[in-house]
Every structure is written in C-alpha cells, then in structure tokens.
Design an enzyme around this catalytic site. Sequence first.
Site, PDB file in Angstrom:
ATOM      1  N   SER A 112       0.836  -1.191   0.000  1.00 31.54           N
ATOM      2  CA  SER A 112       0.000   0.000   0.000  1.00 31.54           C
ATOM      3  C   SER A 112       0.878   1.251   0.000  1.00 31.54           C
ATOM      4  CB  SER A 112      -0.981  -0.036   1.179  1.00 31.54           C
ATOM      5  OG  SER A 112      -2.026   0.894   0.995  1.00 31.54           O
ATOM      6  N   GLU A 211      -2.402  -2.400  -7.957  1.00 30.99           N
ATOM      7  CA  GLU A 211      -3.564  -2.668  -7.101  1.00 30.99           C
ATOM      8  C   GLU A 211      -3.948  -1.359  -6.431  1.00 30.99           C
ATOM      9  OE1 GLU A 211      -3.827  -2.697  -3.490  1.00 30.99           O
ATOM     10  OE2 GLU A 211      -1.834  -1.807  -3.293  1.00 30.99           O
ATOM     11  N   HIS A 280      -5.183  -5.316  -1.189  1.00 32.59           N
ATOM     12  CA  HIS A 280      -5.991  -5.201   0.016  1.00 32.59           C
ATOM     13  C   HIS A 280      -7.058  -6.302   0.056  1.00 32.59           C
ATOM     14  CE1 HIS A 280      -4.177  -1.230  -0.444  1.00 32.59           C
ATOM     15  NE2 HIS A 280      -4.431  -1.001   0.828  1.00 32.59           N
TER      16      HIS A 280
END
Length: 309
Positions: A112, A211, A280
């Site tokens: 992330s 992502e 995630h």
Amino acid sequence: MSGSLSVGPGDAVALVSPASASPPEAIARAHRLLRSWGLHVVREAHGPGNGAPARPLSYLAAPDADRLAEFQAAWDDPDVRAVVCLRGGYGTQRIVDGIDWDRGRKLLVGFSDITALHLALWTATGLPSLHGPAVGGRAAGPTAAAAESLRRAMASFGTSATVRAVPTEPTFALRNGTGTVQGVLLGGNLAVLATSLVEPRSWTGTVLLLEDVDEPPYRVDRWLTFLGRSGVLGQVSGVALGRFNGSAYSGETTRRVLAVLDDRLRHFGVPFVGGFPVGHGPGAVTVPLGQPATLDLDRGALRLAGGSG
C-alpha cells in the site's frame, strides 16, 4: 550482510511505522505473529501508548523526523535481517527522500503506502523486496492464509514461485494480448506509485504490478492516464492487475472501475491480465518485487524467477 535475503527462525526483524499509526493491540498482535514463526523482534515501532511522541497530524504515526529516524535505525542495524512495516495508510512519501539505503542490506516488507519505499529501494540499490500484507493493520490482521503466504515468502525468498489468477477476483475478466511478457516485477499501489514518480527513470523491461483500494473510478482513470502520458505504460512489458476493491465498492462501482482499467490500459497499448489475489483484502498473496518475472497472458499466471538479490 551478504548472500540470501531470506528470513527464518532465529533471525532478528524490526517492526516500523513509516506511515500511519497502528493501535497498541495491533502492534502486540504483530509481535505474536512474528514470534510464532521463530523470529526475534528487536525493535519497537511507533504507536499510541507505545512511547511515540505527540502527533501533530493525526494520520501519521509520529512526526516525520521520528519516523525517519526509526526506519533508518532499523535499516542500519547489522543484526536485523528484515524491516517489516506494520501498515501503510499515509506518510512514507514525506520521509523517503531522507533514507540512506546504502547503509543496510536486508528484506523490506510492506504494501500500500509502502510502495514508495519499494520503488525508492529498487531505484537506489537494485535490491528486491516483498509486497506483503500489513501485520499491524487496524482490522484483525492478516488472515491465516495471508500470514502463511508472507511467512513462506520471507523464509524462501529468492526461490522460484508462481502466482495464478483466481476466477473469483473481479479483475480476472480483464485481459489484453497473448503469449508471455517478461521483465523485473515492480509496482504496487497505483495511486502511491503514480505520485512517487518525481524523478525520470527507465521502465523498459518491467512488468508492472498494480492494485488499489477505495479509489473511485475517476481517480483510477486519473492515475492510469498519468502513467500513460508520462511514458511509463509505453515502456513496460506488461501489467499484472491485482485487487481493486474497498469497503465502499458496490457492484456498480466495481464494474465502473473494471471498465476504466480496461479502457485506459488498452488505450495505451499495454498487454495486461488480471485476477491476481494481491493487494488489500483477506487472503492476499505476498509477491517479491525487483525480481525477474514472466507474465503469462494466456494462462493468467505470474511466474517469479529465483535469485537472492
């Protein structure tokens, strides 16, 4: 440190918070998880009630200078074999330019917001790293499957592996091109990657992993359009699509995000395939960044070559 970057029982690891804070119970849970693998946690991370200084900005684990010092100390420590980021959130871009990567050689773990650190590490040193789940996130922590994937990836780092697209993943339907493409696997979170491109660099011979979470369709469009206009998508060999999801994603939002991904990547002429359970959400698979990869567009497979880095 020389040789393999793999990390196993008896090795020392550091837990750090270079971005947002983790609650004390999440930090304790992360300690228990790593200790259950036989690892020795030698450094504490910033967190509420864990000796952290006052946070003038509530979305940061600590002031920039403290988070930078914590990370650098962990990276410099000759006894530490891996630096494991408790979570992402936001904040790594505020400190990344101050890190001296040449003062250590070890395994970096996170995802992330940690995408900024992965990219900086690779650019500065060519060292690979692990795109793995947050061991100290705000929720219940990684699922058993995600934790086991991370443990195996750390213990066997540098060995060959294959990640396969999963039909139940929403991005599974996205595919453009046939055959295989090859390159060093780089990337991670789409928004963080796009906003980390502050210096020119070549992306030729790269397989890009993307992502994201909780990004509305227009923002996904914005970041992909930026990657296209900046020349990144024109240089990469192909794109492996992980999860694009979020708590606010309805069925209609998901369909619109998938349409944006398909439209923008086709517009810029990029071979791509989706469906990889990376990013995630429960059961996320850990993958190594900065190592050679083959993206099989026909079979929906990401084959990762060995090499210790």
